[in-house]
Motif scaffolding. Structure first.
Motif, short mmCIF file in Angstrom:
data_model
loop_
_atom_site.label_atom_id
_atom_site.label_comp_id
_atom_site.label_asym_id
_atom_site.label_seq_id
_atom_site.Cartn_x
_atom_site.Cartn_y
_atom_site.Cartn_z
N ASP A 1 0.89 -1.18 -0.02
CA ASP A 1 0.03 0.21 -0.04
C ASP A 1 0.79 1.15 -0.03
O ASP A 1 1.71 1.32 0.84
N GLN A 2 0.57 2.07 -0.92
CA GLN A 2 1.37 3.39 -1.05
C GLN A 2 1.33 4.24 0.32
O GLN A 2 2.41 4.54 0.55
N SER A 3 0.45 4.26 0.93
CA SER A 3 0.47 4.95 2.16
C SER A 3 1.46 4.55 3.15
O SER A 3 1.78 5.39 4.12
N GLU A 4 2.02 3.22 3.17
CA GLU A 4 2.69 2.67 4.29
C GLU A 4 4.34 2.66 3.73
O GLU A 4 5.19 2.00 4.34
N GLY A 5 4.56 3.47 2.52
CA GLY A 5 5.95 3.67 2.06
C GLY A 5 6.18 2.54 1.21
O GLY A 5 5.32 1.53 0.92
N ASN A 6 7.00 2.74 0.11
CA ASN A 6 7.27 1.90 -0.97
C ASN A 6 8.39 0.77 -0.51
O ASN A 6 9.31 1.00 -0.17
N PHE A 7 7.76 -0.53 -0.61
CA PHE A 7 8.47 -1.62 -0.56
C PHE A 7 7.83 -2.69 -1.17
O PHE A 7 6.69 -2.72 -1.57
N VAL A 8 8.79 -3.92 -1.49
CA VAL A 8 8.05 -5.07 -2.08
C VAL A 8 8.45 -6.19 -1.30
O VAL A 8 9.72 -6.23 -0.75
N THR A 9 7.74 -7.07 -1.23
CA THR A 9 8.10 -8.60 -0.85
C THR A 9 8.62 -9.42 -1.82
O THR A 9 7.94 -9.37 -2.76
N THR A 10 9.72 -10.10 -1.72
CA THR A 10 10.03 -11.25 -2.74
C THR A 10 11.14 -12.15 -2.05
O THR A 10 11.44 -11.78 -0.87
N THR A 11 11.84 -12.85 -2.98
CA THR A 11 12.68 -13.76 -2.36
C THR A 11 14.14 -13.34 -2.61
O THR A 11 14.17 -12.67 -3.66
N ILE A 12 15.03 -13.64 -1.93
CA ILE A 12 16.23 -13.17 -2.15
C ILE A 12 16.87 -13.68 -3.84
O ILE A 12 17.50 -12.96 -4.33
N ASP A 13 16.41 -14.97 -3.89
CA ASP A 13 16.99 -15.62 -5.22
C ASP A 13 16.31 -14.73 -6.57
O ASP A 13 16.93 -14.65 -7.32
N LYS A 14 15.04 -14.29 -6.31
CA LYS A 14 14.55 -13.48 -7.14
C LYS A 14 15.35 -11.99 -7.61
O LYS A 14 15.61 -11.65 -8.82
N VAL A 15 15.77 -11.58 -6.54
CA VAL A 15 16.26 -10.22 -6.54
C VAL A 15 17.74 -10.51 -7.10
O VAL A 15 18.22 -9.51 -8.09
N VAL A 16 18.43 -11.45 -6.59
CA VAL A 16 19.60 -11.48 -7.00
C VAL A 16 19.67 -12.13 -8.87
O VAL A 16 20.16 -11.53 -9.44
N ASN A 17 18.77 -12.82 -8.96
CA ASN A 17 18.67 -13.22 -10.32
C ASN A 17 18.25 -12.15 -11.27
O ASN A 17 18.80 -11.90 -12.50
N TRP A 18 17.56 -11.24 -10.74
CA TRP A 18 17.15 -10.06 -11.47
C TRP A 18 18.43 -9.07 -11.86
O TRP A 18 18.65 -8.49 -12.87
N GLY A 19 18.94 -8.92 -10.74
CA GLY A 19 20.30 -8.22 -10.76
C GLY A 19 21.34 -8.98 -11.84
O GLY A 19 21.83 -8.36 -12.70
N ARG A 20 21.55 -10.34 -11.64
CA ARG A 20 22.47 -10.98 -12.70
C ARG A 20 22.14 -10.87 -13.96
O ARG A 20 23.08 -10.73 -14.91
N LYS A 21 20.90 -11.04 -14.19
CA LYS A 21 20.31 -11.16 -15.71
C LYS A 21 20.63 -9.89 -16.30
O LYS A 21 20.79 -9.74 -17.60
N ASN A 22 20.43 -8.79 -15.72
CA ASN A 22 20.66 -7.41 -16.31
C ASN A 22 21.91 -6.99 -16.14
O ASN A 22 22.12 -5.64 -16.60
N SER A 23 22.83 -7.61 -15.80
CA SER A 23 24.34 -6.90 -15.76
C SER A 23 25.34 -8.09 -16.19
O SER A 23 25.98 -8.52 -15.56
N LEU A 24 25.06 -8.86 -17.07
CA LEU A 24 25.76 -9.94 -17.92
C LEU A 24 27.07 -9.25 -18.23
O LEU A 24 26.96 -8.41 -19.04
N TRP A 25 28.07 -9.69 -17.83
CA TRP A 25 29.52 -9.19 -18.55
C TRP A 25 29.98 -10.24 -19.37
O TRP A 25 30.63 -11.35 -18.93
N PRO A 26 29.94 -10.01 -20.55
CA PRO A 26 30.33 -11.02 -21.50
C PRO A 26 32.07 -11.08 -21.71
O PRO A 26 32.59 -9.98 -21.55
N MET A 27 32.74 -12.38 -21.66
CA MET A 27 34.05 -12.63 -22.13
C MET A 27 34.01 -12.83 -23.63
O MET A 27 33.39 -13.84 -24.02
N PRO A 28 34.39 -11.93 -24.42
CA PRO A 28 34.46 -12.13 -26.12
C PRO A 28 35.44 -12.94 -26.39
O PRO A 28 36.62 -12.84 -26.05
#
Lengths: 172, 182
Positions: A15-42
């Motif tokens: 609820d917006q009135s209670e401040g901004n936060f989400v609930t999720t699992t740590i795996d989801k957050v880590v994977n979300w970060g991981r997939k959007n920062s793939l560093w390629p080795m060409p």
């Protein structure tokens, strides 16, 4: 918190009135970060590398997918792009580079030569790097278009998003 | 003689060929004219002297390439040179003559698979001779460091010999990662 990302499926908007936060699992957050920062080795050994360079440059701009940080040190990268033909003399070098990459790591086999030897059915050419490396995504084509490489990176991203382990992790 | 190479007539004989005939006479097995240059086949005993002469006396100072040909499938070529299986080929270039290119071919027998190295004439011959050794197994006597240059050090055989199978002898499917020096 600024984690209001619709990609986090299990995330629940509070609820917006209670401040901004989400609930999720740590795996989801880590994977979300991981997939959007793939560093390629060409690992470019042939004409596929030219297409890879085009993919990274401004016209196709792989940085739109979070992969602009090309690392020429395997110790700082987590996505190996094998683009080009690999000879029996080069394979130990490639294997060592793969071994030096920190886990978790993904491998894209780009183009016909890396995937199956292509037209080079000769004494010196590895007939597909998947004989020696765990390949996650193959790209057909000779050479593939930059769009194909972008698609492959997105496919790796989808696998990470789903929480799937890389092929290499299953082998180890 | 290739199709592009044509017979030399007495009117148009290049100066370099006259000089070579004068000095090496019998050692020249065959002569032909090619684009901007000449082709000579010389026997193995005189090949080093001929190359030295071309470099020091006739200003053919630039060694473009050293390579070889395996003629074992070409009966017509084999018959011409007493069944010498290999032909070592030197390409030379000069900046001073109109006949700017000369190709020196040397027949080499399989049972005596060696030829004198020209590394003391041209430093650049070092890697070219290593490549020819790697691909054809021809031993260059006097070479300072005759190792393989293209294939891995522990590779067996010489892949550009005609009896070497195109798909290899199973090297590409299996090799020992631990043994390799990377």
């Amino acid at each position: 918190m600024g984690l209001a990302n619709p990609n986090i499926e299990s995330g629940h908007r509070a609820d917006q009135s209670e401040g901004n936060f989400v609930t999720t699992t740590i795996d989801k957050v880590v994977n979300w970060g991981r997939k959007n920062s793939l560093w390629p080795m060409p690992f470019g050994t042939a004409c596929c590398a030219i297409e890879m360079m085009a993919t990274l440059a401004s016209k196709f701009d792989l940085s739109r997918f979070g992969s602009e940080a090309i690392r020429f040190s395997p110790r700082q990268s987590d996505l190996l792009i094998v683009s080009g033909r690999i000879s029996i003399k080069m394979m130990p070098v490639l294997k060592r580079i793969y071994d030096q990459m920190p886990e978790p790591k993904w491998v894209i086999s780009m183009g016909a030569c890396a995937s199956c030897g292509g037209v080079f059915d000769t004494y010196t050419l590895i007939q597909g790097v998947d004989q020696f490396l765990p390949v996650d995504v193959y790209i057909p084509g000779c050479p593939p278009r930059p769009e194909d490489l972008i698609d492959a990176v997105m496919q790796v991203q989808r696998q990470i998003h789903k929480g799937e382990l890389p092929k290499g992790a299953e082998v180890a | 003689m290739n199709e592009e190479e044509k017979e030399i007539t007495e009117e148009t004989i290049p100066r370099v060929l006259e000089q070579l005939r004068e000095k090496f006479g019998d050692a020249l097995l065959e002569e032909a004219e090619s684009q901007n240059g000449v082709v000579v086949v010389v026997n193995k005993e005189k090949s080093y002297l001929l190359l030295e002469y071309l470099k020091t006396e006739l200003a053919y100072s630039f060694l473009v390439d050293v390579t070889a040909v395996d003629n074992s499938n070409l009966e017509s070529e084999l018959m011409k040179y007493d069944y010498a299986r290999f032909m070592v080929i030197y390409q030379l270039y000069t900046f001073e003559e109109e006949t700017s290119r000369i190709r020196v071919k040397v027949p080499v027998h399989e049972k005596e698979l060696k030829i004198q190295s020209v590394t003391d004439l041209w430093k650049g011959a070092n890697w070219l001779e290593r490549e020819t050794y790697d691909m054809f197994g021809i031993d260059f006597e006097g070479h300072p460091d005759l190792r393989r240059i293209l294939m891995p050090d522990d590779f067996e055989g010489h892949p550009l010999q005609k009896d070497y199978p195109l798909r290899g002898r199973g090297e590409r499917e299996s090799f020992n990662f631990e043994k390799q020096n990377v």
